[in-house]
Each structure stands twice: as structure tokens, then as C-alpha cells.
Design a protein around this motif. Structure first.
Motif, PDB file in Angstrom:
ATOM      1  N   CYS A 229      21.081 -32.014  37.300  1.00 30.72           N
ATOM      2  CA  CYS A 229      19.988 -32.950  37.072  1.00 30.72           C
ATOM      3  C   CYS A 229      18.792 -32.189  36.507  1.00 30.72           C
ATOM      4  N   PRO A 230      17.977 -32.807  35.678  1.00 27.04           N
ATOM      5  CA  PRO A 230      16.828 -32.105  35.092  1.00 27.04           C
ATOM      6  C   PRO A 230      15.946 -31.400  36.104  1.00 27.04           C
ATOM      7  N   ALA A 231      15.747 -32.002  37.275  1.00 26.91           N
ATOM      8  CA  ALA A 231      14.902 -31.377  38.297  1.00 26.91           C
ATOM      9  C   ALA A 231      15.477 -30.049  38.767  1.00 26.91           C
ATOM     10  N   PHE A 232      16.792 -29.932  38.854  1.00 26.55           N
ATOM     11  CA  PHE A 232      17.424 -28.686  39.280  1.00 26.55           C
ATOM     12  C   PHE A 232      17.509 -27.687  38.124  1.00 26.55           C
ATOM     13  N   ARG A 233      17.780 -28.171  36.919  1.00 29.85           N
ATOM     14  CA  ARG A 233      17.809 -27.275  35.754  1.00 29.85           C
ATOM     15  C   ARG A 233      16.449 -26.585  35.581  1.00 29.85           C
ATOM     16  N   LEU A 234      15.394 -27.306  35.882  1.00 33.33           N
ATOM     17  CA  LEU A 234      14.045 -26.778  35.735  1.00 33.33           C
ATOM     18  C   LEU A 234      13.841 -25.524  36.579  1.00 33.33           C
ATOM     19  N   LYS A 235      14.545 -25.453  37.709  1.00 31.89           N
ATOM     20  CA  LYS A 235      14.417 -24.316  38.622  1.00 31.89           C
ATOM     21  C   LYS A 235      15.275 -23.128  38.198  1.00 31.89           C
ATOM     22  N   GLN A 237      15.992 -21.985  34.741  1.00 30.59           N
ATOM     23  CA  GLN A 237      15.888 -21.685  33.312  1.00 30.59           C
ATOM     24  C   GLN A 237      16.750 -22.624  32.455  1.00 30.59           C
ATOM     25  N   THR A 238      16.690 -23.880  32.791  1.00 34.53           N
ATOM     26  CA  THR A 238      17.345 -25.017  32.122  1.00 34.53           C
ATOM     27  C   THR A 238      18.860 -25.059  32.309  1.00 34.53           C
ATOM     28  N   GLU A 239      19.417 -24.149  33.101  1.00 33.59           N
ATOM     29  CA  GLU A 239      20.852 -24.179  33.355  1.00 33.59           C
ATOM     30  C   GLU A 239      21.148 -24.847  34.700  1.00 33.59           C
ATOM     31  N   THR A 244      24.426 -25.521  44.177  1.00 31.37           N
ATOM     32  CA  THR A 244      24.299 -26.952  44.470  1.00 31.37           C
ATOM     33  C   THR A 244      25.531 -27.707  43.981  1.00 31.37           C
ATOM     34  N   ASN A 245      25.991 -27.375  42.799  1.00 32.47           N
ATOM     35  CA  ASN A 245      27.187 -28.030  42.275  1.00 32.47           C
ATOM     36  C   ASN A 245      28.421 -27.700  43.105  1.00 32.47           C
ATOM     37  N   VAL A 295      21.719 -33.629  27.100  1.00 33.18           N
ATOM     38  CA  VAL A 295      22.315 -33.673  28.437  1.00 33.18           C
ATOM     39  C   VAL A 295      21.466 -32.922  29.452  1.00 33.18           C
ATOM     40  N   LYS A 296      20.356 -32.333  29.017  1.00 32.77           N
ATOM     41  CA  LYS A 296      19.552 -31.495  29.908  1.00 32.77           C
ATOM     42  C   LYS A 296      18.248 -32.140  30.344  1.00 32.77           C
ATOM     43  N   SER A 297      17.541 -32.739  29.429  1.00 32.25           N
ATOM     44  CA  SER A 297      16.199 -33.224  29.745  1.00 32.25           C
ATOM     45  C   SER A 297      16.193 -34.686  30.178  1.00 32.25           C
TER      46      SER A 297
END
Length: 366
Positions: A229-235, A237-239, A244-245, A295-297
Motif C-alpha cells: 500500500c502507498p502508506a507502507f511503500r512510503l516507509k 523508499q517506495t518499495e 508486512t507482506n 501501482v505505487k502511488s
């Protein structure tokens, strides 16, 4: 009147009188339990809740472009499930009881109700960061009240027949996992495995309560690719956040085992499990096949990945919602939800097991 027309009309009347719903409907009702992925407005009736999709960006692609309490740019999975089954979307429970007309409410209860609430989890207290929501236990409690009202109205036998053909949709668990990985205090008290096991134990208890009050046909969704999810990618470096997965997958594996066990312990349970993780992974890994370019933002938000803040009235809104997998920090766009429900309804087995929803509602499995 032409005999053929008379026969056809009489046949349709016979079906309606004997089955309680028209042939366009595949089931008499849908009862929805869960979180913001299927909330259609309950949180709008919770005065303390800050988890409300009630401003101008939410519903930008909905009828009349008005916010309705759905955490989406338009329809969510609950809407598309209703459409697949030939039913109107099950209305929010809190909207029905706020009207105060008991007789009208009972008619609405018969046609289906949504108890889903943004911020809700399997555990009580999961929603504390949102101040107020309806955790799963409270949702099931409200359903028990509905069950008692309908028993008095219809009688035990008629109600059991009605409920045995209805669909009970359960979409829950994401907020519990998000809460675990965002709380150092919770992580100190439980290992990830202990926490996931406790989630499954608690969920089974609530499913058993639904079974005790007439539920027989269940559509149950696993959790999605939470770490992407974007909120987790933000933590990260966008990956995607791998840990969590990983625990999202472990929870889903445990859920499938628990459902098999639960079915074996109780007579008459029929269920379809939807692998949300697999379905979402497919969209993320093969976006162009499904018409997505991002698929990221988030589509609605602020800052990097549009995920520095929730979808707010001052948020930046992407111009083409259909291109995005994610609407905001955590939720899918309408386009994503529609793909999910197409797979919930028709399979294939890589996403649905042991049957899909089309098979779940078929008369031969009644």
C-alpha cells in the motif's frame, strides 16, 4: 390475453411468491461485515470517528459525484457484489436504525444490511487511532439484534430458510495487521505468529456466532498485499515492505486452514475464500494487462507517492483514476475493486477456493 404471455406472467409470479425474490436476484439478501474496503456509510453515523469518507474527493466517480462514506473514488467491492447478485447494495445498518421506523427497518433487514465500518478490525480496540468504529464483535452483535427482530417478525422456520440462501460477506483483518506493524507496544507483547494466531482464533469465534444465527453461505476474503500500500511503500523508499507482506501471507494461509476446520465442525456451512493477496499481486506485477500505469502511488493524497497524508479536501487528485491501483494510502480504486469482484464471482481457482461465488449461490449447493 395470449396464453403464452399468461403462462409466462403466472410463472414469474409463482417464482416470486415461492422463493421471495425475483429471478433477477440470485439470493434473497447479502449481509456484509468488515472494514473500510466494504463500508458504504456506517461511519458517517459515528460522531466521534475521524475515519469518514465524506468530503468532495470521495465519490468523485460515484452517482452525482457525491461522497457516500465509501473509501473510493466511486463504487467499492460491496457495490459490485450486489450488482453481480442482482441486488441493490446492502444499506448501512446505522442509517436504518437512525430512521426509527421498526417495520420499515425489518423489511430492509430482510433485503440485506451492511455492518462494515472503516477502521474496524477483528480485535476490539484496533480502531483506536480513528477514535470510533464498529469492530467485528460489535458488528456481529448488531446482526444478532437484527436476527432477533426478524425472528419475531417472520418466525424461526421462515427466517432460517431465508438466511440459508443469503450470502454473508466478511472482509476484515487488514487493520489488525496494520495496527500490529505500526505499534511498537503491541509488537513487544506478541510475536507476529502469536498475533496472527490470535486473529484467527477471534475471527472463528465471530463466524461461529453468525452460524448460530442462521448464516450458512459465506464469502470470506483474505487480506491483501498490505506492505505494498502507498502508506507502507512510503516507509521503504517506495518499495513494498517485505515483513508486512510475509505476515499477510501467513495470516491468509492460517485463514484457509481455519475455514476448512470450521466447516468440518459445523453442518451446512458452504464458503468461498477469496485470495485478495494473489489478486492484488497480479495487478501490481502485471499492471498494463489490466489497464493500469501506476501501482505505487495513491490517486488522492499529498507529498511523495501522494501518501504523506490521507485523502483530504486539500489533497492532490490524479486526473485519471482508472490508471491507478490505489485510491488513497490504503484503499483500491473503483477499477481495482471491480476486477476483484469479477474474480470473486467467477474465479478462477487461483483466486477462489474451494468454490467461487457463482458456485456458492447456485441452487445445488443450497
Amino acid at each position: 390475453m395470449n396464453f403464452r404471455v399468461f403462462f409466462v406472467c403466472s410463472f414469474f409470479v409463482f417464482i416470486i411468491l415461492n422463493h421471495g425474490f425475483s429471478m433477477a436476484q440470485m439470493v434473497p439478501a447479502v449481509y456484509v461485515f468488515g472494514d473500510s474496503l466494504v463500508d458504504v456509510g456506517n461511519n458517517n453515523y459515528l460522531p466521534l470517528s475521524i475515519a469518514k469518507a465524506n468530503h468532495r474527493h470521495y465519490g468523485v466517480d460515484f452517482v452525482n459525484q457525491k461522497p457516500t462514506g465509501r473509501f473510493s473514488n466511486g463504487k467499492n467491492a460491496a457495490d459490485f457484489i450486489g450488482e453481480k447478485l442482482g441486488l441493490a447494495t446492502s444499506p448501512p445498518y446505522l442509517s436504518l436504525i437512525s430512521k426509527g421506523n421498526k417495520n420499515e427497518n425489518n423489511v430492509s433487514f430482510m433485503n440485506g444490511v451492511s455492518f462494515a465500518s472503516a477502521g474496524a478490525g477483528i480485535f476490539d480496540g484496533t480502531d483506536q487511532r480513528y477514535r470510533q468504529s464498529l469492530p467485528l464483535g460489535k458488528q456481529v452483535e448488531y446482526y444478532s439484534n437484527v436476527y432477533e427482530d426478524l425472528t419475531r417478525e417472520m418466525g424461526e422456520s421462515a427466517l432460517q430458510k431465508h438466511l440459508s440462501k443469503s450470502i454473508f460477506v466478511v472482509v476484515i483483518g487488514s487493520n489488525d495487521l496494520i495496527g500490529y506493524f505500526e505499534s511498537s507496544e503491541v509488537r513487544k507483547k506478541n510475536t507476529p505468529q502469536e498475533y496472527v494466531d490470535s486473529m484467527l482464533f477471534s475471527l472463528k469465534l465471530q463466524l461461529q456466532r453468525l452460524y448460530a444465527n442462521g448464516g450458512r453461505k459465506f464469502e470470506i476474503a483474505g487480506v491483501g498485499v498490505v506492505g505494498c500500500c502507498p502508506a507502507f511503500r512510503l516507509k521503504n523508499q517506495t518499495e513494498c515492505v517485505v515483513e508486512t507482506n510475509y505476515w499477510s501471507v501467513q495470516y491468509n494461509k492460517g485463514l484457509q486452514s481455519m475455514l476448512k476446520e470450521w466447516q468440518a465442525e459445523n453442518e451446512g456451512i458452504i464458503y468461498s475464500y477469496f485470495d485478495t493477496y494473489a489478486a492484488m499481486s497480479d495487478l501490481i506485477q502485471n499492471p498494463t494487462v489490466h489497464g493500469f500505469t501506476d501501482v505505487k502511488s495513491a490517486c488522492c493524497g499529498l507529498g511523495e507517492l501522494n501518501a504523506r497524508a490521507p485523502c483530504l479536501p486539500v489533497s492532490k487528485l490524479c486526473p485519471t483514476r482508472q490508471n491507478h491501483v490505489f485510491w488513497d494510502q490504503y484503499h483500491p480504486t473503483e477499477a481495482t475493486s471491480q476486477i476483484f469482484v469479477d474474480r470473486i464471482f467467477s474465479g478462477p481457482s487461483i483466486y477462489t477456493s474451494p468454490i467461487n461465488m457463482r458456485q456458492l449461490v447456485a441452487p445445488e449447493v443450497s
